[in-house]
Design a protein around this motif. Structure first.
Motif, PDB file in Angstrom:
ATOM      1  N   ARG A 189       0.881  -1.135  -0.049  1.00 20.18           N
ATOM      2  CA  ARG A 189      -0.015  -0.112   0.114  1.00 20.18           C
ATOM      3  C   ARG A 189       0.791   1.224  -0.001  1.00 20.18           C
ATOM      4  O   ARG A 189       0.712   2.244  -0.784  1.00 20.18           O
ATOM      5  N   THR A 192       2.150   1.705  -3.549  1.00 17.66           N
ATOM      6  CA  THR A 192       1.162   2.116  -4.442  1.00 17.66           C
ATOM      7  C   THR A 192       0.935   3.612  -4.196  1.00 17.66           C
ATOM      8  O   THR A 192       0.914   4.400  -5.115  1.00 17.66           O
ATOM      9  N   GLY A 197      -0.774   5.345  -7.129  1.00 15.62           N
ATOM     10  CA  GLY A 197      -1.542   4.647  -7.732  1.00 15.62           C
ATOM     11  C   GLY A 197      -3.115   4.490  -6.833  1.00 15.62           C
ATOM     12  O   GLY A 197      -3.140   5.341  -6.035  1.00 15.62           O
ATOM     13  N   VAL A 200      -4.284  -1.235  -4.534  1.00 13.60           N
ATOM     14  CA  VAL A 200      -3.016  -2.431  -4.052  1.00 13.60           C
ATOM     15  C   VAL A 200      -3.100  -3.613  -4.521  1.00 13.60           C
ATOM     16  O   VAL A 200      -4.303  -4.302  -4.632  1.00 13.60           O
ATOM     17  N   ASN A 223      -6.458  -1.270   0.993  1.00 16.20           N
ATOM     18  CA  ASN A 223      -7.012  -0.625   0.028  1.00 16.20           C
ATOM     19  C   ASN A 223      -7.968   0.420   0.460  1.00 16.20           C
ATOM     20  O   ASN A 223      -8.250   1.709   0.167  1.00 16.20           O
TER      21      ASN A 223
END
Length: 419
Positions: A189, A192, A197, A200, A223
């Motif tokens: 995470r 990301t 991003g 995950v 997430n």
């Protein structure tokens, strides 16, 4: 007078009983042993030899001096007055009663009643995986379950380190694996988030540590955290961006206002010059000149206020810009710091997982993180060590297996892998 007659007379004198001399009956003759005809209660089961007792009480009503408590000697005999040592090997209580009555009859020459009662049996010894190992008193009908209960039941360690070694190592490996999977998901995470991003993705290593359901749960939690942190950061950035936009708009308005003021001031100064020229020619009064100068001064003061407001707006814009830059830099720095900490913890967890897996494999030959439904089931095994006729033998037992006095019960706890 024969030797047997002399013994009978001596016993009669010792017992204080005046008896006549009786002929000695041969074994199997017509003399009757009262133990053979009396329905006396046998306190030991027929399958339990009298040698399983430590002390017995023997009563001979006809000769009270012979009555008393007697200990079973190590050579499996009883020292009985006048008669001497009587072998008790492989005899039940009833058989020993008959034997003693016969021995007394041989000496005295007359029948007598003999009753025997066990006072103390040899204890049962319990050892192994029980709460209180040691000697336990035996009673007729005792089974392995009775002895285990008297020993306090199965040992239950209060400290997890005292539990089954293999199960302890398996639990340690799974705890470390769960911690490592959580750290890996956390790291994914962070990476990301640092890259900007939106989702995950579970690293492959996680599937080697925990179940697919656990991976889904861990990644789902990360997430959710990613979305929450992203929303919080974007809200902060948007607030700062709005502040910057407002500052830029304010600066633009202030600049436009200053341009208008500059134009007004220029026009007023030109008009003031014209008024001063007319005043010099005496065409207008002096008060008109002062009035125009006052209006120019007011415009210049307004321009000064706009300059101050513009400076404040520029300062606010610079502060907001700096705060935006700091927010982004702090976010990256915090993410990098958190990533370093998580990688360090993940390294330690990997060492813990590998250590527990090696220990578990050494104990069971299995993989501690095999997953699936396999578990270690603790199984109780019972073994009785029984000595008979000077020979010891081992007997596999179940909870309801009967115990005999003098038995040694071994309680073992073993781990078996179930599918």
């Amino acid at each position: 007078m024969s030797r047997q007659t002399v013994s009978a007379v001596a016993l009669s004198v010792a017992l204080g009983v005046a008896v006549a001399t009786y002929p000695v009956f041969a074994e199997g003759g017509s003399a009757r042993n009262s133990a053979q005809v009396a329905n006396s209660q046998d306190t030991i089961a027929p399958s339990v030899p009298i040698t399983s007792a430590e002390r017995v009480s023997i009563r001979v009503p006809e000769y009270p001096v012979l009555s008393g408590e007697y200990r079973i000697n190590d050579d499996e005999t009883i020292s009985f007055p006048v008669v001497g040592r009587i072998k008790v090997s492989r005899k039940t209580a009833s058989e020993l009663e008959r034997d003693i009555a016969e021995q007394v009859r041989r000496v005295v020459g007359r029948d007598c009643h003999v009753t025997l009662e066990v006072i103390d049996y040899k204890p049962v010894f319990v050892n192994g995986y029980v709460a209180r190992a040691g000697a336990m008193p035996w009673k007729p009908g005792y089974t392995v379950m009775h002895a285990e209960s008297l020993a306090g039941g199965v040992f239950r360690p209060s400290d997890s380190r005292s539990a089954l070694p293999a199960e302890t190592e398996r639990a340690r490996a799974n705890r470390a694996a769960a911690d490592l999977a959580r750290l890996i998901a956390h790291l994914a995470r962070i990476q990301t988030e640092r890259k900007g991003g939106l989702k995950v993705t579970a690293p492959k290593e996680m599937f080697d540590l925990v179940s697919k359901a656990d991976v889904t749960k861990l990644v789902g939690a990360q997430n959710s955290m990613l979305a929450s942190r992203k929303a919080a950061f974007e809200a902060r950035v948007k607030a700062l961006e709005r502040g910057r936009v407002d500052s830029e708009a304010e600066i633009k308005l202030l600049k436009e206002q200053m341009a208008r003021l500059d134009e007004q001031i220029k026009l007023r100064e030109n008009y003031s010059k014209s008024v001063r020229a007319l005043n010099a020619k005496g065409l207008v009064r002096f008060e008109r000149t002062l009035d125009e100068q006052t209006r120019v001064a007011a415009l210049e003061e307004r321009r000064t206020n706009v300059i101050v407001a513009l400076a404040r707006a520029h300062s606010s814009l610079s502060s907001i810009s700096r705060e935006l830059d700091v927010a982004r830099q702090e976010r990256i720095a915090n993410l990098d710091e958190e990533m370093i900490r998580l990688e360090r913890e993940a390294t330690q967890s990997r060492i813990e997982v590998d250590s527990a897996k090696v220990s578990y494999r050494r104990l069971t030959g299995q993989n501690a993180l095999m997953g699936g439904e396999q578990r270690l089931n603790p199984m109780l095994n019972y073994e009785i060590v029984r000595s008979q006729g000077g020979v010891s033998r081992s007997i596999k037992a179940e909870p309801l297996t009967p115990l005999l006095p003098g038995d040694l019960l071994m309680v073992r706890l073993q781990e078996q892998l179930s599918q």
